[in-house]
Design an enzyme around this catalytic site. Structure first.
Site: not given
Length: 676
Positions: A62-63, A199, A333
């Site tokens: 993902n990120d 984050d 998402w």
């Protein structure tokens, strides 16, 4: 906005594998041109793996994590889950995997750089890495240090559902960012009761000689400062409850096209409540080292499609203030687990193309503009130059493909809607549409396959029809479409799950004719990565499956240790065979040299092969040493990289040799990895 037709057309594919310059024939077919060496092709068994976009080699990503530039290469980290099984209710935990790149287009997998379950804080979420050139943290000048979100000592139940308290932890690498180890188990920025606290994005404030960290907290971003990456002070926060959950903040300075230096503050956010995107929101303004002053309250958006999330930007080392690069996770998402790539090809995770971003003035407003990175042209394998093509209604092209770039400058006088049908089925009933009307530009995926259970079918951006002209640059790959309108102030990036075999293109206009000038279709070679191969990590009760040992090491095993630079909990240390007097060899099973480089870590005695007695590591080919390395009379593990391309296809072994019996008569090694 869609255009539908059942018109048929012939099909011709561009010359495969070679860079061919192709013209359009009188009858509308494509005529082949020159040939060059073929580029690599994606696995033909992979129906949905992207041809020229970054994809995770297996399982889940993902990120993206902001790349750092080390030794002439970008080190790109991303969240990886090798335990993924497509169950959205399960959390098996992410870790940081590494890929390196010279140009932001072709990447080489380097395996997991920061593994989960290394300490009591379980998995690793998003964060950011920096190169600590000045050794502010004390890990050594040039150490790569990452500030990352983990759960602070989660219980088993919290591990299972990712509900543990979020805090910021420090990890560091002394081998150029290839392998990280945690700086203890305590957070350097504790949670203090926040439900969302993640984050961290770390930037160096050169004017004040300190670090700044931005941390997302659902409806706000908190700002922290630190002299050493270990001690942090909260100094300011930005609050905005109107753009959904805020994640993945960013802060950078960039020079506009008018020469002015401006700060940009960005976040990944959800603007659907205000009819805005859920991508990367940003503001221009000024930063005084503590707080950000906004030029305007409303955000601008770096992408207006449905699938450009968790984006990161990083500087071009050749012109750090003039341009940056950016990449986003091409998923959302709302439907992250619905991609067909998992069932078909065993992976779920595709990135956008790497973009070059610049700052441009439009009247009183400064806006970021994007274009695909220039290095994309280096992997072009075929090009069709179709010249000027006029359409009045509907015109299928004699082309088929599912991974290409199409470019054109389009002009018209009275047309109210012009565009292209992409990934068009043979009967014309399925297609994705890109075009402009009198007031907006659009990407519509509603007429073909796209993520299930969502209303997100058409994205729109403002468009002025004053001069009857638009430039379109469109990137189409197996599951994605990215649209750059004019200079790239407006971009649309979305997943499109067209069935394999839907590979046509058609042009259309409504309300009058339109001419597609310099219409060009370009195909690209495969950038699919060859996964790195771990030869030995010494984390078990033996030297490893297939490894053999002689002399003092036949009855020995890897040692628990805490050496600077080591990976995991254990290393191969020949001291384990009975101290410095121990002698013998530890040898890997045979393996095929099918990657370009062999990486490992070595420490211990400085006794090179050939100056007996030796404490050294060898690469053996046909039983003979062709590469060798030794320690530096130090317990610190240093990284070694061997270029092994000249031995491609041959059988090799790794040998750890200890003939020395005096002071520093042992060698310590760890983490043998074969990679590109």
């Amino acid at each position: 906005m869609t255009m539908v037709s059942d018109a048929g057309r012939g099909r011709v594919r561009l010359a495969a594998g070679a860079l061919a310059v192709i013209g359009i024939g009188v009858a509308g077919g494509l005529v082949g041109g020159s040939q060059a060496d073929a580029a690599g092709a994606a696995d033909p068994d992979d129906d949905y793996r992207a041809q020229y976009h970054f994809t995770v080699p297996d399982h889940w990503k993902n990120d993206p994590q902001r790349p750092v530039y080390v030794d002439g290469r970008f080190h790109y980290y991303y969240l990886y889950n090798g335990d993924y099984n497509a169950d959205p209710t399960a959390n098996f935990g992410t870790e940081w995997r590494l890929a390196t790149s010279y140009d932001g287009v072709v990447f080489a997998d380097q395996g997991v750089a920061a593994p989960k379950k290394t300490n009591a804080n379980y998995d690793l979420w998003s964060g950011s890495a920096v190169v600590d050139h000045a050794n502010t943290a004390g890990f050594g000048a040039g150490a790569v240090v990452m500030l990352v979100t983990q759960m602070d000592h989660p219980t088993l139940a919290q591990q299972a559902n990712a509900s543990g308290p979020q805090a910021q932890f420090l990890w560091y690498s002394t081998d150029g960012g290839r392998n990280f180890q945690p700086y203890g188990e305590a957070p350097v920025i504790p949670n203090e009761g926040r439900a969302d606290f993640r984050d961290p994005k770390v930037v160096w404030d050169a004017e004040r000689g300190r670090w700044v960290a931005l941390i997302a907290e659902r409806d706000r971003v908190s700002f922290y400062t630190s002299p050493d990456l270990k001690t942090w002070s909260r100094v300011w926060e930005y609050v905005n409850p109107g753009i959904g959950t805020i994640e993945c903040p960013d802060l950078f300075q960039i020079r506009a096209d008018d020469g002015s230096l401006t700060w940009v503050f960005g976040v990944s956010a959800n603007g659907y409540a205000t009819n805005e995107p859920a991508t990367f929101a940003y503001w221009t303004g000024s930063f005084d080292g503590t707080s950000f002053a906004f030029d305007q309250a409303a955000p601008q958006w770096l992408d207006h499609g449905f699938d450009w999330y968790g984006a990161v930007t990083w500087e071009d080392p050749a012109a750090p203030l003039d341009r940056r690069y950016a990449v986003g996770w091409m998923n959302n998402w709302d439907y992250a687990h619905s991609t067909p790539t998992w069932e078909s090809d065993g992976f779920n995770g595709t990135d956008s193309i790497t973009r070059e971003i610049r700052l441009k003035r439009y009247g009183s407003t400064l806006s970021l503009v994007s274009q695909p990175v220039a290095a994309l042209a280096n992997i072009a394998t075929a090009r069709a130059d179709l010249g000027d093509v006029t359409v009045d209604g509907f015109l299928p092209l004699a082309y088929e493909g599912d991974a290409y770039q199409v470019e054109a400058d389009v002009t018209w006088q009275t047309a109210s809607n012009i565009g292209l049908q992409l990934r068009r089925s043979a009967d014309g009933t399925r297609h994705a549409d890109v075009g402009v009307t009198e007031t907006y530009a659009y990407l519509n995926r509603g007429q073909t396959g796209y993520p299930a259970g969502t209303w997100k079918s058409e994205s729109r951006t403002p468009f002025s029809n004053d001069d009857g002209r638009v430039r379109l640059r469109i990137l189409v790959d197996r599951t994605t479409i990215e649209v750059f309108v004019d200079d790239g102030r407006y971009v649309h990036s979305s997943q499109v799950f067209a069935p394999p075999g839907d590979d046509g293109i058609a042009l259309y206009s409504a309300g009058g004719p339109a001419t597609f000038h310099d219409l060009t279709i370009t195909e690209f070679g495969s950038v699919a990565q060859r996964p790195a191969q771990l030869i030995g990590d010494f984390e078990g009760a033996t030297w490893g499956a297939g490894w053999t040992a002689t002399g003092s090491f036949a009855a020995a095993a890897p040692s628990a240790s805490s050496l600077v630079g080591q990976v995991g909990a254990q290393v191969a240390d020949t001291f384990a065979g009975g101290g410095d007097p121990a002698t013998g060899a530890i040898t890997s099973p045979p393996f095929t040299v099918d990657r370009n480089f062999l990486h490992f870590l070595v420490g211990g005695g400085d006794h090179p092969l050939g100056v007996e007695p030796a404490t050294s590591v060898q690469l053996l080919v046909d039983g003979q040493p062709v590469r060798t390395a030794t320690g530096e009379d130090s317990a610190r593990l240093r990284p070694v990289e061997w270029d092994v391309r000249e031995f491609a296809g041959r059988t090799a072994q790794i040998q750890i040799l200890d003939d020395a019996t005096g002071e520093w008569g042992h060698v310590m090694v760890d983490q043998f990895l074969l990679s590109d």
